[in-house]
Design a protein around this motif. Structure first.
Motif, PDB file in Angstrom:
ATOM      1  N   LEU A   1       4.405  16.308 -17.618  1.00  0.00           N
ATOM      2  CA  LEU A   1       4.106  16.074 -19.032  1.00  0.00           C
ATOM      3  C   LEU A   1       3.071  17.070 -19.543  1.00  0.00           C
ATOM      4  O   LEU A   1       3.179  17.563 -20.671  1.00  0.00           O
ATOM      5  N   SER A   2       2.081  17.345 -18.722  1.00  0.00           N
ATOM      6  CA  SER A   2       1.063  18.315 -19.125  1.00  0.00           C
ATOM      7  C   SER A   2       1.691  19.685 -19.362  1.00  0.00           C
ATOM      8  O   SER A   2       1.387  20.355 -20.355  1.00  0.00           O
ATOM      9  N   GLU A   3       2.584  20.084 -18.446  1.00  0.00           N
ATOM     10  CA  GLU A   3       3.269  21.366 -18.631  1.00  0.00           C
ATOM     11  C   GLU A   3       4.122  21.355 -19.898  1.00  0.00           C
ATOM     12  O   GLU A   3       4.147  22.337 -20.646  1.00  0.00           O
ATOM     13  N   GLN A   4       4.823  20.251 -20.131  1.00  0.00           N
ATOM     14  CA  GLN A   4       5.677  20.167 -21.309  1.00  0.00           C
ATOM     15  C   GLN A   4       4.846  20.160 -22.595  1.00  0.00           C
ATOM     16  O   GLN A   4       5.243  20.757 -23.599  1.00  0.00           O
ATOM     17  N   VAL A   5       3.693  19.507 -22.558  1.00  0.00           N
ATOM     18  CA  VAL A   5       2.827  19.498 -23.745  1.00  0.00           C
ATOM     19  C   VAL A   5       2.321  20.906 -24.023  1.00  0.00           C
ATOM     20  O   VAL A   5       2.316  21.369 -25.174  1.00  0.00           O
ATOM     21  N   SER A   6       1.902  21.610 -22.964  1.00  0.00           N
ATOM     22  CA  SER A   6       1.412  22.977 -23.194  1.00  0.00           C
ATOM     23  C   SER A   6       2.551  23.879 -23.674  1.00  0.00           C
ATOM     24  O   SER A   6       2.347  24.731 -24.550  1.00  0.00           O
TER      25      SER A   6
ATOM     26  N   ASP B   1       0.836  -1.201   0.000  1.00  0.00           N
ATOM     27  CA  ASP B   1       0.000   0.000   0.000  1.00  0.00           C
ATOM     28  C   ASP B   1       0.873   1.255   0.000  1.00  0.00           C
ATOM     29  O   ASP B   1       0.619   2.186  -0.768  1.00  0.00           O
ATOM     30  N   ARG B   2       1.905   1.259   0.836  1.00  0.00           N
ATOM     31  CA  ARG B   2       2.803   2.422   0.873  1.00  0.00           C
ATOM     32  C   ARG B   2       3.541   2.587  -0.454  1.00  0.00           C
ATOM     33  O   ARG B   2       3.665   3.691  -0.979  1.00  0.00           O
ATOM     34  N   THR B   3       4.026   1.482  -1.012  1.00  0.00           N
ATOM     35  CA  THR B   3       4.743   1.547  -2.288  1.00  0.00           C
ATOM     36  C   THR B   3       3.822   2.031  -3.402  1.00  0.00           C
ATOM     37  O   THR B   3       4.210   2.877  -4.216  1.00  0.00           O
ATOM     38  N   LEU B   4       2.610   1.516  -3.424  1.00  0.00           N
ATOM     39  CA  LEU B   4       1.660   1.920  -4.454  1.00  0.00           C
ATOM     40  C   LEU B   4       1.304   3.400  -4.317  1.00  0.00           C
ATOM     41  O   LEU B   4       1.245   4.122  -5.313  1.00  0.00           O
ATOM     42  N   ALA B   5       1.108   3.855  -3.081  1.00  0.00           N
ATOM     43  CA  ALA B   5       0.789   5.269  -2.873  1.00  0.00           C
ATOM     44  C   ALA B   5       1.944   6.152  -3.348  1.00  0.00           C
ATOM     45  O   ALA B   5       1.736   7.185  -3.992  1.00  0.00           O
ATOM     46  N   GLU B   6       3.159   5.724  -3.053  1.00  0.00           N
ATOM     47  CA  GLU B   6       4.338   6.488  -3.487  1.00  0.00           C
ATOM     48  C   GLU B   6       4.425   6.520  -5.009  1.00  0.00           C
ATOM     49  O   GLU B   6       4.681   7.570  -5.611  1.00  0.00           O
ATOM     50  N   ARG B   7       4.184   5.387  -5.630  1.00  0.00           N
ATOM     51  CA  ARG B   7       4.247   5.336  -7.100  1.00  0.00           C
ATOM     52  C   ARG B   7       3.135   6.176  -7.721  1.00  0.00           C
ATOM     53  O   ARG B   7       3.341   6.803  -8.767  1.00  0.00           O
ATOM     54  N   LEU B   8       1.970   6.184  -7.110  1.00  0.00           N
ATOM     55  CA  LEU B   8       0.885   7.018  -7.623  1.00  0.00           C
ATOM     56  C   LEU B   8       1.242   8.503  -7.528  1.00  0.00           C
ATOM     57  O   LEU B   8       0.973   9.267  -8.455  1.00  0.00           O
ATOM     58  N   ARG B   9       1.853   8.895  -6.401  1.00  0.00           N
ATOM     59  CA  ARG B   9       2.265  10.298  -6.275  1.00  0.00           C
ATOM     60  C   ARG B   9       3.306  10.639  -7.345  1.00  0.00           C
ATOM     61  O   ARG B   9       3.250  11.702  -7.965  1.00  0.00           O
ATOM     62  N   THR B  10       4.250   9.730  -7.555  1.00  0.00           N
ATOM     63  CA  THR B  10       5.269   9.955  -8.581  1.00  0.00           C
ATOM     64  C   THR B  10       4.618  10.053  -9.959  1.00  0.00           C
ATOM     65  O   THR B  10       4.964  10.935 -10.759  1.00  0.00           O
ATOM     66  N   ALA B  11       3.680   9.172 -10.239  1.00  0.00           N
ATOM     67  CA  ALA B  11       2.988   9.191 -11.540  1.00  0.00           C
ATOM     68  C   ALA B  11       2.209  10.495 -11.717  1.00  0.00           C
ATOM     69  O   ALA B  11       2.187  11.062 -12.816  1.00  0.00           O
ATOM     70  N   GLU B  12       1.596  10.975 -10.641  1.00  0.00           N
ATOM     71  CA  GLU B  12       0.865  12.252 -10.734  1.00  0.00           C
ATOM     72  C   GLU B  12       1.821  13.401 -11.024  1.00  0.00           C
ATOM     73  O   GLU B  12       1.504  14.297 -11.815  1.00  0.00           O
ATOM     74  N   ARG B  13       2.995  13.367 -10.388  1.00  0.00           N
ATOM     75  CA  ARG B  13       3.985  14.421 -10.673  1.00  0.00           C
ATOM     76  C   ARG B  13       4.430  14.352 -12.128  1.00  0.00           C
ATOM     77  O   ARG B  13       4.539  15.374 -12.800  1.00  0.00           O
ATOM     78  N   TYR B  14       4.695  13.129 -12.617  1.00  0.00           N
ATOM     79  CA  TYR B  14       5.104  12.985 -14.015  1.00  0.00           C
ATOM     80  C   TYR B  14       3.991  13.452 -14.949  1.00  0.00           C
ATOM     81  O   TYR B  14       4.259  14.078 -15.978  1.00  0.00           O
TER      82      TYR B  14
END
Length: 161
Positions: free
Chosen positions: A87-92, A70-83
């Motif tokens: 990416l959204s900023e880079q696309v814009s 659960d902790r690992t998944l939460a960390e990966r989700l936060r990392t994915a949200e940052r990415y």
């Protein structure tokens, strides 16, 4: 007669004793079976207790593993949200660059006829080397911008397909 009654009483007593002995033997066999069943039952109960303890340890281990996951998944989700935000900023930003390139291309298309007109001007006007250098740089920039725009358009068409 009294001897007969005595013999009958002794015979009945013997029959009753034989019946009592038979009943005692049968009861003894049942008691032996019960004791054997009791030892088997004790063995089964001890095995059940051991299996229960093992299962409790396994459940505790699974809970620990689940917490780690659960902790690992939460960390990966936060990392994915940052990415995703990056990416959204880079696309814009890329879209902004593409719009600027499109403006440059439009401007170069307006400059190209003027350049053709400049090439047909008399040689006296071509004497200004700064103007011709600026025009050649602008032409090169416009050509590069056109190529970049075409590549970007091809990429976008490839992603849309």
């Amino acid at each position: 007669m009294s001897t007969t009654i005595g013999l009958l009483a002794d015979g009945m007593m013997a029959v009753l004793l034989v019946a009592t002995i038979g009943t005692c033997v049968a009861l003894n066999k049942r008691i032996v079976r019960l004791k054997a069943d009791e030892s088997a039952m004790r063995k089964t109960i001890s095995e059940l207790v051991l299996a229960t303890e093992t299962a409790e340890r396994a459940i505790a281990g699974l809970r620990t593993t689940l917490g780690d996951c659960d902790r690992t998944l939460a960390e990966r989700l936060r990392t994915a949200e940052r990415y995703a935000a990056d990416l959204s900023e880079q696309v814009s930003a890329g879209e902004g660059v593409m719009s600027r390139i499109a403006q440059i291309v439009e401007a170069s298309q307006l400059v190209a006829p003027a350049k053709a007109a400049n090439e047909q001007t008399p040689p006296a006007l071509e004497a200004a080397p700064e103007v011709s250098r600026a025009a050649s740089r602008l032409s090169a920039a416009a050509s590069t911008a056109q190529k970049l725009a075409e590549r970007a358009l091809k990429r976008l068409e490839g992603q849309a397909a």
